[in-house]
Scaffold this motif. Structure first.
Motif, PDB file in Angstrom:
ATOM      1  N   GLN A 134       5.399   2.613   2.300  1.00 12.37           N
ATOM      2  CA  GLN A 134       4.017   2.373   1.929  1.00 12.37           C
ATOM      3  C   GLN A 134       3.769   0.890   1.708  1.00 12.37           C
ATOM      4  O   GLN A 134       4.631   0.173   1.230  1.00 12.37           O
ATOM      5  CB  GLN A 134       3.686   3.130   0.633  1.00 12.37           C
ATOM      6  N   THR A 175      -3.112   1.575   9.406  1.00 17.70           N
ATOM      7  CA  THR A 175      -2.984   2.761   8.564  1.00 17.70           C
ATOM      8  C   THR A 175      -3.111   2.462   7.075  1.00 17.70           C
ATOM      9  O   THR A 175      -3.237   3.390   6.272  1.00 17.70           O
ATOM     10  CB  THR A 175      -1.627   3.423   8.811  1.00 17.70           C
ATOM     11  N   HIS A 176      -3.060   1.207   6.702  1.00 15.79           N
ATOM     12  CA  HIS A 176      -3.170   0.826   5.301  1.00 15.79           C
ATOM     13  C   HIS A 176      -4.278  -0.202   5.157  1.00 15.79           C
ATOM     14  O   HIS A 176      -4.375  -1.134   5.956  1.00 15.79           O
ATOM     15  CB  HIS A 176      -1.843   0.240   4.788  1.00 15.79           C
ATOM     16  N   GLN A 219       0.850  -1.708   0.049  1.00 15.52           N
ATOM     17  CA  GLN A 219      -0.392  -1.884  -0.707  1.00 15.52           C
ATOM     18  C   GLN A 219      -0.909  -3.284  -0.466  1.00 15.52           C
ATOM     19  O   GLN A 219      -0.135  -4.252  -0.483  1.00 15.52           O
ATOM     20  CB  GLN A 219      -0.153  -1.621  -2.187  1.00 15.52           C
TER      21      GLN A 219
END
Length: 118
Positions: free
Chosen positions: A1, A106-107, A3
């Motif tokens: 992931q 995607t982020h 951020q």
């Protein structure tokens, strides 16, 4: 992931410059393509600029070519958008995005507001 947190937006006059920053978390930052998008009031989000993973190819929207420069600092896990000769049409919320390869992202960050007005 991953951020993402954008910063650097603000109110500037036409012709001024501004540098946006996007700080990314995670150890695999260099393996992501990073993009900048913007969304003006009442309009759809549009692509602005991108830099491929490992600092490879760079892409720009025609509307910003020659005025904006995208770059990344892998040591700081940051990507930047240097914006020069700003115009009122550049007014928008600017978003940072990450993905495995351009143009698929995607982020997304939360965005930072840029207002160009006299």
């Amino acid at each position: 992931q991953v951020q993402l947190v954008e910063s650097g937006g603000g109110l500037v006059q036409p012709g001024d410059s501004l540098r946006l920053s996007c700080a990314a978390s995670g150890r695999t930052f260099s393996t992501y393509a990073m993009g900048w998008f913007r969304q003006a009031p009442g309009k759809e989000r549009e692509f602005v600029a991108a830099i491929a993973r490992f600092g490879g190819s760079i892409y720009y929207a025609d509307s910003v070519k020659g005025r904006f420069t995208v770059s990344r600092d892998i040591t700081k896990n940051e990507v930047y958008l240097q914006m020069n000769s700003l115009k009122p049409d550049d007014t928008a919320v600017y978003f940072c995005a990450a993905g495995r390869a351009h143009p698929t992202y995607t982020h997304w960050g939360q965005g930072t507001q840029v207002i160009v007005s006299s």
